[in-house]
Design a protein around this motif. Structure first.
Motif, mmCIF file in Angstrom:
data_model
loop_
_atom_site.group_PDB
_atom_site.id
_atom_site.type_symbol
_atom_site.label_atom_id
_atom_site.label_comp_id
_atom_site.label_asym_id
_atom_site.label_seq_id
_atom_site.Cartn_x
_atom_site.Cartn_y
_atom_site.Cartn_z
ATOM 1 N N ARG A 1 -7.868 24.680 -18.654
ATOM 2 C CA ARG A 1 -8.460 25.099 -19.989
ATOM 3 C C ARG A 1 -9.820 24.724 -19.906
ATOM 4 O O ARG A 1 -10.665 25.430 -20.664
ATOM 5 N N GLY A 2 -10.194 23.754 -19.140
ATOM 6 C CA GLY A 2 -11.652 23.624 -19.332
ATOM 7 C C GLY A 2 -12.416 24.643 -18.484
ATOM 8 O O GLY A 2 -13.601 25.045 -18.975
ATOM 9 N N ALA A 3 -11.751 25.141 -17.434
ATOM 10 C CA ALA A 3 -12.598 26.182 -16.609
ATOM 11 C C ALA A 3 -12.681 27.510 -17.339
ATOM 12 O O ALA A 3 -13.465 28.331 -17.353
ATOM 13 N N LEU A 4 -11.682 27.787 -18.472
ATOM 14 C CA LEU A 4 -11.563 28.943 -19.117
ATOM 15 C C LEU A 4 -12.697 28.816 -20.275
ATOM 16 O O LEU A 4 -13.516 29.773 -20.439
ATOM 17 N N VAL A 5 -12.957 27.712 -20.845
ATOM 18 C CA VAL A 5 -13.848 27.415 -22.028
ATOM 19 C C VAL A 5 -15.264 27.601 -21.288
ATOM 20 O O VAL A 5 -16.111 28.237 -21.944
ATOM 21 N N THR A 6 -15.638 27.010 -19.981
ATOM 22 C CA THR A 6 -16.665 26.970 -19.414
ATOM 23 C C THR A 6 -17.182 28.475 -18.999
ATOM 24 O O THR A 6 -18.330 29.129 -19.395
ATOM 25 N N ARG A 7 -16.084 29.295 -18.552
ATOM 26 C CA ARG A 7 -16.457 30.745 -18.220
ATOM 27 C C ARG A 7 -16.678 31.601 -19.307
ATOM 28 O O ARG A 7 -17.521 32.419 -19.333
ATOM 29 N N GLU A 8 -15.963 31.538 -20.444
ATOM 30 C CA GLU A 8 -16.209 32.303 -21.688
ATOM 31 C C GLU A 8 -17.406 31.898 -22.177
ATOM 32 O O GLU A 8 -18.105 33.062 -22.771
ATOM 33 N N ALA A 9 -17.910 30.645 -22.353
ATOM 34 C CA ALA A 9 -19.406 30.493 -22.947
ATOM 35 C C ALA A 9 -20.339 30.966 -22.076
ATOM 36 O O ALA A 9 -21.186 31.428 -22.553
ATOM 37 N N GLU A 10 -20.123 30.969 -20.527
ATOM 38 C CA GLU A 10 -21.120 31.503 -19.639
ATOM 39 C C GLU A 10 -21.251 33.108 -19.916
ATOM 40 O O GLU A 10 -22.350 33.647 -20.201
ATOM 41 N N LEU A 11 -20.185 33.680 -20.070
ATOM 42 C CA LEU A 11 -20.314 35.036 -20.156
ATOM 43 C C LEU A 11 -20.684 35.388 -21.456
ATOM 44 O O LEU A 11 -21.501 36.495 -21.723
ATOM 45 N N LEU B 1 -7.764 33.349 -17.024
ATOM 46 C CA LEU B 1 -9.038 32.729 -16.344
ATOM 47 C C LEU B 1 -9.135 33.424 -14.959
ATOM 48 O O LEU B 1 -10.400 33.800 -14.553
ATOM 49 N N ALA B 2 -8.244 34.087 -14.347
ATOM 50 C CA ALA B 2 -8.104 34.799 -13.324
ATOM 51 C C ALA B 2 -8.807 36.087 -13.672
ATOM 52 O O ALA B 2 -9.768 36.409 -12.624
ATOM 53 N N ALA B 3 -8.502 36.704 -14.603
ATOM 54 C CA ALA B 3 -8.958 37.893 -14.964
ATOM 55 C C ALA B 3 -10.549 37.812 -15.124
ATOM 56 O O ALA B 3 -11.479 38.814 -14.623
ATOM 57 N N LEU B 4 -11.201 36.789 -15.803
ATOM 58 C CA LEU B 4 -12.551 36.594 -16.021
ATOM 59 C C LEU B 4 -13.334 36.397 -14.481
ATOM 60 O O LEU B 4 -14.564 36.514 -14.653
ATOM 61 N N HIS B 5 -12.380 36.096 -13.575
ATOM 62 C CA HIS B 5 -13.069 36.137 -12.113
ATOM 63 C C HIS B 5 -12.711 37.003 -11.359
ATOM 64 O O HIS B 5 -13.176 36.964 -10.031
ATOM 65 N N GLY B 6 -12.160 37.999 -11.769
ATOM 66 C CA GLY B 6 -11.828 39.185 -10.997
ATOM 67 C C GLY B 6 -10.487 38.822 -9.937
ATOM 68 O O GLY B 6 -10.385 39.574 -9.035
ATOM 69 N N VAL B 7 -9.728 38.035 -10.313
ATOM 70 C CA VAL B 7 -8.536 37.547 -9.468
ATOM 71 C C VAL B 7 -7.511 38.459 -10.089
ATOM 72 O O VAL B 7 -7.137 37.933 -11.281
#
Length: 712
Positions: free
Chosen positions: A55-65, A12-18
């Motif tokens: 887990r919820g934020a990960l699903v949301t971010r992956e779907a968004e991208l 999740l961090a990697a998907l947000h540049g953290v």
């Protein structure tokens, strides 16, 4: 020991540049704590407080991208040898690059709305600017993005009549440069005089100054120019009041005379009595004078110019002036204001702005007057023959209680401060107390606040120095209330940040210099050089760190840089050569080792450099001791060494020209040392005026070295 991030949190961090780790040295990797990563994500609006939330934020971010057609901002480098720059991309992996267009579904339709209001069905041949890009996929999905079209690189500095074909110039903290006309600290009139003299009499190509950003008023005001209230607007404390045209028409001449007497006492206190520069006292006198000046009606031409300035600056200036007016009533800590006033867009703020309209106009007028004098200083520098002129300094951030942090709250990461991780120089890391910009909000806006900031500075800058230029790539975020060791890196879209920088600098015809000292991750200097951004090389740090650690010979220095012997954060050259910088730190209790060890290391370091200078034939017969003639010869020799490097710009720390021993800023101190409050002084500590600098044989001899009229 703090727990490291788990696999899902790391994804999740990697998907947000953290970042989840960092390298304080090439052979060592340190893992960031899960708490630091979680706090950074929270500042980006991502809940990662529990495993379920992750887990919820990960699903949301992956779907968004997966679903989006375009990133918020897309970059296209023009003139890169590949048409529009879209087909070839630029390497590196930043998703904002124009190659994002290459992965669109086949048959997608592109529409570009240019800055000029023109609509196009293709991106080929677009003019430089920030355009609006719309893509429609065959399945009906639509995506929108900001399209930044920028020149592939900035042109190199052209060079002055200097025989080597390069630019040399003077580096100075403006407040420290007092003339016989200053009101207790150096001002923009002094800057114009310095530029005119240096350009005409010395053949200098530039004068570099400290950040002149607006400060946060206080009791006392923080004197550091690197913790400003606003980076967008300059501080009127730098005004030369007598140069404001309306000053001559103030009716109360007795009041004016009294103010001039107070100003003279402030000047004399610094120059004749050895007192520190008192910025607050200077501003108190100038503010009273300016209150009288702005009561003088503007003539028709001046009124038209002021109205043009108001229209051009728009909401940004209105916000800044409103904050200044509210701070006069409620104090400068806006988070303690009445709740309605903490929001710049609230009805309460709108009502208060109307009630304080006279004060809002006063602060708007001061911004205009300061802008005009800054523009005049640059014009004076160019008329004096300088190819670059005034080099302004952009601080890395703003004060959390200042005007920018209030007016642009949506762009700052709440609860975070920027700094630096632990490294070989600061084992506990650093917290600079400056809130970071949110990279996601910048991208969503097409980098609008960043563009406005740069455009404002380039109005009157021949070049811009960017403090901690590595911040265009990533910044160390420290959660408030935590030590710097509990931070983590957050990455920015460097491709977009660089594109906007190159775009605005090229529009202004300006040079850009990045302060890239300290820990620099691989690839940063290469990316900057590719885009024509110069680096910063300081003599004492230029060693063969990959080899034997000895001083780097001049032919191995990089060309794309501003080369100097010292800076405002380092000891003066005379202090380093004599070892006085060690004695100063010892007196202040700043040494972490026995003073004998520090002296020995400093002596060895200096001896290595003097030995190289002697072998190169740049220094003959130096005694290496405290003898003044030997000291002057050594100061000249290290600058002669800079001439042997390929550096495109060479900077001379102006206090070095008169043997000043004292640093302007001593990192690691607050009230133990008078940071940012010292006038330029000679080797005995006597303040030196601008007029005395211009007549100094020692400074002339040093400049002759750079003009290649000196001799070893």
């Amino acid at each position: 020991m703090a727990a490291p991030p788990g696999e899902e949190l790391a994804r999740l961090a990697a998907l947000h540049g953290v970042g989840t780790s960092y390298q304080p040295s090439p052979d060592r990797t340190v893992t960031a704590s899960a708490a630091a990563v979680t706090r950074a994500l929270a500042a980006l609006g991502v809940d990662a407080g529990t495993p379920e939330a992750v887990r919820g934020a990960l699903v949301t971010r992956e779907a968004e991208l997966r679903e989006r057609l375009l990133p918020p901002t897309v970059v296209c480098w023009s003139g890169s040898g590949s048409g529009s720059g879209i087909e070839s991309g630029g390497g590196g992996g930043g998703e904002s690059r124009a190659e994002a267009l290459a992965v669109l579904p086949e048959g997608s339709r592109l529409l570009v709305e240019t800055e000029q209001g023109e609509s196009r069905d293709a991106v080929e041949g677009l003019p430089p600017g920030v355009h609006q890009l719309t893509v429609t996929a065959p399945d009906g999905r639509t995506g929108r993005a900001h399209l930044v079209v920028a020149p592939a690189r900035l042109p190199r500095p052209t060079g002055t009549p200097m025989p080597t074909g390069r630019s040399y110039g003077l580096l100075v903290q403006l407040y420290s440069l007092l003339s016989r006309r200053s009101w207790g600290m150096g001002d923009l009139g002094d800057l114009g005089e310095l530029a005119a003299w240096a350009g005409r009499a010395l053949g200098a190509g530039f004068v570099q100054v400290n950040p002149l950003h607006a400060a946060v008023p206080g009791a006392p005001t923080d004197p550091s120019p690197y913790r400003p209230s606003s980076r967008r607007f300059p501080d009127p404390v730098h005004l030369r009041v007598e140069d404001v045209p309306e000053y001559a028409y103030v009716d109360d001449r007795e009041g004016v005379a009294a103010l001039l007497e107070r100003a003279a006492r402030l000047r004399q206190a610094v120059l004749e009595k050895g007192e520190l520069i008192d910025r607050d006292a200077v501003w108190a006198v100038k503010r009273e004078a300016l209150e009288a000046v702005v009561r003088v009606p503007l003539g028709p031409g001046r009124r038209a110019a002021y109205c043009d300035f108001l229209a051009e600056q728009g909401q940004a200036l209105e916000d800044h002036a409103t904050w200044c007016a509210l701070a006069e009533v409620h104090g400068s800590q806006w988070r303690q204001w009445p709740s309605g006033l903490r929001d710049p867009r609230s009805a309460e703020t709108t009502r208060a702005r109307g009630e304080l309209m006279d004060r809002v106009d006063f602060h708007s007028r001061l911004a205009w007057l300061t802008d005009t004098q800054l523009t005049a200083a640059q014009r004076t520098a160019r008329e004096a023959g300088m190819d670059i002129g005034i080099v302004h300094d952009l601080a890395v951030g703003v004060h959390p209680e200042g005007a920018d942090a209030w007016a642009q709250q949506e762009y700052f990461a709440a609860g975070m401060s920027i700094g630096a991780p632990p490294d070989a120089f600061t084992a506990r890391g650093q917290d600079w107390g400056l809130p970071p910009w949110r990279p996601d909000r910048l991208a969503d806006s097409g980098y609008a606040p960043y563009r406005r900031l740069l455009r404002g500075l380039f109005r009157y800058a021949g070049a811009l120095r960017i403090d901690h230029v590595m911040g265009l790539f990533r910044l160390w975020w420290v959660p408030q209330g935590q030590p710097p060791t509990e931070g983590t890196y957050v990455r920015y879209d460097a491709e977009a940040m660089l594109a906007v920088l190159v775009l605005e600098a090229s529009r202004a015809g300006a040079v850009v210099i990045g302060e890239d000292l300290g820990t620099v991750e691989p690839g940063v200097r290469e990316s900057l050089r590719e885009r024509g951004v110069l680096g910063t090389s300081v003599l004492w740090f230029e060693r063969d760190w990959d080899g034997d650690g000895r001083p780097l010979p001049p032919d191995r220095w990089r060309a794309d840089c501003l080369a100097t012997v010292t800076t405002h954060d380092l000891p003066s050259t005379a202090a380093r050569l004599t070892g006085e910088h060690v004695e100063l730190r010892d007196r202040l209790g700043l040494l972490t080792r026995p003073v004998e060890e520090e002296r020995a290391d400093a002596t060895n370091d200096t001896a290595e450099w003097l030995g190289l200078l002697t072998r190169l034939g740049l220094l003959a017969g130096s005694a290496g001791g405290s003898d003044r003639s030997s000291e002057e010869a050594e100061v000249q020799a290290v600058h002669r060494f800079l001439l042997g490097t390929p550096a495109r710009m060479i900077g001379v720390w102006l206090p070095d020209g008169v043997g000043d021993r004292r640093p302007q800023n001593l990192p690691g101190t607050w009230n133990q040392y008078p940071n940012w409050r010292l006038p330029i002084a000679d080797a005995e500590g006597r303040p030196v005026t601008l007029e005395q600098l211009a007549a100094s044989p020692r400074l002339r001899a040093l400049i002759d070295v750079l003009r290649e009229r000196g001799s070893p």
